[in-house]
Design a protein around this motif. Structure first.
Motif, PDB file in Angstrom:
ATOM      1  N   LYS A  94       2.194  11.848 -29.391  1.00 48.34           N
ATOM      2  CA  LYS A  94       1.884  13.083 -30.112  1.00 48.34           C
ATOM      3  C   LYS A  94       1.388  14.117 -29.121  1.00 48.34           C
ATOM      4  CE  LYS A  94      -0.498  15.023 -34.054  1.00 48.34           C
ATOM      5  NZ  LYS A  94      -1.202  14.736 -35.297  1.00 48.34           N
ATOM      6  N   LEU A  95       2.083  15.265 -29.102  1.00 44.68           N
ATOM      7  CA  LEU A  95       1.679  16.407 -28.291  1.00 44.68           C
ATOM      8  C   LEU A  95       1.257  17.507 -29.259  1.00 44.68           C
ATOM      9  CD1 LEU A  95       4.654  16.431 -25.729  1.00 44.68           C
ATOM     10  CD2 LEU A  95       2.517  15.136 -25.615  1.00 44.68           C
ATOM     11  N   HIS A  96      -0.028  17.800 -29.285  1.00 47.91           N
ATOM     12  CA  HIS A  96      -0.552  18.809 -30.204  1.00 47.91           C
ATOM     13  C   HIS A  96      -0.104  20.207 -29.783  1.00 47.91           C
ATOM     14  CE1 HIS A  96      -3.475  16.194 -32.395  1.00 47.91           C
ATOM     15  NE2 HIS A  96      -3.329  15.461 -31.295  1.00 47.91           N
ATOM     16  N   ASN A  97      -0.331  21.193 -30.658  1.00 47.17           N
ATOM     17  CA  ASN A  97      -0.026  22.586 -30.341  1.00 47.17           C
ATOM     18  C   ASN A  97      -0.623  22.954 -28.986  1.00 47.17           C
ATOM     19  OD1 ASN A  97       1.043  22.689 -32.935  1.00 47.17           O
ATOM     20  ND2 ASN A  97      -0.670  23.848 -33.779  1.00 47.17           N
ATOM     21  N   GLU A 112      -1.707  10.672 -26.837  1.00 50.11           N
ATOM     22  CA  GLU A 112      -1.920  11.982 -27.433  1.00 50.11           C
ATOM     23  C   GLU A 112      -2.361  12.948 -26.357  1.00 50.11           C
ATOM     24  OE1 GLU A 112      -3.952  13.010 -31.224  1.00 50.11           O
ATOM     25  OE2 GLU A 112      -4.141  10.833 -31.414  1.00 50.11           O
ATOM     26  N   ILE A 113      -1.826  14.165 -26.427  1.00 49.74           N
ATOM     27  CA  ILE A 113      -2.337  15.260 -25.616  1.00 49.74           C
ATOM     28  C   ILE A 113      -2.802  16.314 -26.614  1.00 49.74           C
ATOM     29  CG2 ILE A 113      -1.878  17.003 -23.859  1.00 49.74           C
ATOM     30  CD1 ILE A 113       0.271  15.161 -22.694  1.00 49.74           C
ATOM     31  N   MET A 118      -3.486  19.116 -20.506  1.00 48.51           N
ATOM     32  CA  MET A 118      -2.396  19.211 -19.538  1.00 48.51           C
ATOM     33  C   MET A 118      -2.242  17.913 -18.758  1.00 48.51           C
ATOM     34  SD  MET A 118      -1.985  21.748 -16.233  1.00 48.51           S
ATOM     35  CE  MET A 118      -1.641  23.237 -17.129  1.00 48.51           C
ATOM     36  N   LEU A 119      -0.998  17.418 -18.708  1.00 51.46           N
ATOM     37  CA  LEU A 119      -0.626  16.315 -17.824  1.00 51.46           C
ATOM     38  C   LEU A 119       0.142  16.930 -16.671  1.00 51.46           C
ATOM     39  CD1 LEU A 119      -0.398  13.291 -17.157  1.00 51.46           C
ATOM     40  CD2 LEU A 119       1.688  13.238 -18.558  1.00 51.46           C
ATOM     41  N   ALA A 120      -0.357  16.767 -15.460  1.00 47.13           N
ATOM     42  CA  ALA A 120       0.234  17.408 -14.281  1.00 47.13           C
ATOM     43  C   ALA A 120       1.612  16.849 -13.963  1.00 47.13           C
ATOM     44  CB  ALA A 120      -0.695  17.215 -13.082  1.00 47.13           C
ATOM     45  N   ALA A 121       2.345  17.600 -13.149  1.00 47.87           N
ATOM     46  CA  ALA A 121       3.665  17.182 -12.694  1.00 47.87           C
ATOM     47  C   ALA A 121       3.592  15.782 -12.093  1.00 47.87           C
ATOM     48  CB  ALA A 121       4.206  18.174 -11.660  1.00 47.87           C
ATOM     49  N   GLY A 122       4.549  14.941 -12.460  1.00 48.46           N
ATOM     50  CA  GLY A 122       4.629  13.587 -11.928  1.00 48.46           C
ATOM     51  C   GLY A 122       3.641  12.606 -12.533  1.00 48.46           C
ATOM     52  N   ILE A 131      -5.460  12.707 -23.736  1.00 48.26           N
ATOM     53  CA  ILE A 131      -5.990  13.796 -22.923  1.00 48.26           C
ATOM     54  C   ILE A 131      -6.699  14.757 -23.874  1.00 48.26           C
ATOM     55  CG2 ILE A 131      -5.448  15.759 -21.436  1.00 48.26           C
ATOM     56  CD1 ILE A 131      -3.045  14.196 -20.384  1.00 48.26           C
ATOM     57  N   PRO A 132      -8.018  14.886 -23.739  1.00 45.41           N
ATOM     58  CA  PRO A 132      -8.751  15.805 -24.616  1.00 45.41           C
ATOM     59  C   PRO A 132      -8.401  17.274 -24.352  1.00 45.41           C
ATOM     60  CG  PRO A 132     -10.225  14.150 -23.707  1.00 45.41           C
ATOM     61  CD  PRO A 132      -8.915  14.050 -22.949  1.00 45.41           C
ATOM     62  N   SER A 133      -8.672  18.089 -25.328  1.00 46.19           N
ATOM     63  CA  SER A 133      -8.412  19.516 -25.257  1.00 46.19           C
ATOM     64  C   SER A 133      -9.058  20.128 -24.017  1.00 46.19           C
ATOM     65  CB  SER A 133      -8.969  20.186 -26.522  1.00 46.19           C
ATOM     66  OG  SER A 133      -8.624  21.535 -26.551  1.00 46.19           O
ATOM     67  N   GLY A 134      -8.276  20.941 -23.302  1.00 49.27           N
ATOM     68  CA  GLY A 134      -8.804  21.674 -22.159  1.00 49.27           C
ATOM     69  C   GLY A 134      -8.946  20.886 -20.875  1.00 49.27           C
ATOM     70  N   GLN A 135      -8.426  19.666 -20.828  1.00 50.46           N
ATOM     71  CA  GLN A 135      -8.552  18.853 -19.610  1.00 50.46           C
ATOM     72  C   GLN A 135      -7.216  18.749 -18.873  1.00 50.46           C
ATOM     73  OE1 GLN A 135     -10.248  14.975 -20.279  1.00 50.46           O
ATOM     74  NE2 GLN A 135     -12.238  15.812 -20.857  1.00 50.46           N
TER      75      GLN A 135
END
Length: 182
Positions: A94-97, A112-113, A118-122, A131-135
């Protein structure tokens, strides 16, 4: 749409908003719903054959990405204004708005994001991680790096509008009449 495969599977046909941009080379299969002004770029695969996939409005899925699901366990839910980089693998999560997935990143089953996460490149977000909001998270496996700045979140959110505009330009180019040889 030239060279696009939209294939029913298991009695379910993909539902694609009329304002969505589906680039040539894409394959969209089964229980898939794609929202308004979303762009699915060249050579992506969105395969809802054994579970559902929903993709919200104004979301951008870049070239060569694969969106899939886990049989009976995890559909894939992608919200509005989500940015997904080239060659990403999104699987049963699940990728939130306003979530962001970088180039070549992998998001696995049950992840979940949250909004503005943000999940960085790679990066590789291993099963069940959040990944919590804003991280910002990075690495393989991905781990917390730092909080995003307000400026980074604002820039990320502006990216969705950029891709809506860019998709319109690509649609116009694809729909333009080709010059006839003299």
């Amino acid at each position: 749409m030239t060279d696009v495969t939209i294939l029913p599977f298991g009695g379910v046909t993909p539902s694609i908003a009329g304002s969505a941009f589906i680039a040539p080379g894409c394959r969209i299969i089964g229980d898939v719903r794609i929202g308004e002004e979303t762009s699915i770029w060249y050579n992506c695969v969105v395969r809802g054959d054994v579970n559902f996939i929903t993709i919200g409005d104004r979301t951008n899925i870049q070239d060569g990405s694969v969106i899939h699901v886990t049989t009976r366990l995890h559909g894939t839910e992608i919200g509005d204004d989500v940015l997904i980089g080239h060659l990403a693998m999104i699987h049963g999560c699940k990728l939130h708005n306003h979530a962001f997935v970088g180039l070549g990143a992998i998001v696995m089953d049950g992840c979940e994001i949250e909004p503005d996460g943000m999940l960085a490149a790679g990066g590789l977000l291993s099963p069940g991680k959040r990944i919590p909001s804003g991280q910002l998270w990075a690495g393989r496996p991905a781990k917390y790096v730092r909080d995003l700045t307000v400026e980074q979140i604002v820039n990320q959110r502006m990216g969705a509008k950029h891709y809506v505009d860019n998709a319109r330009a690509h649609m116009a180019a694809l729909n333009a009449k080709k010059p006839t040889p003299a």
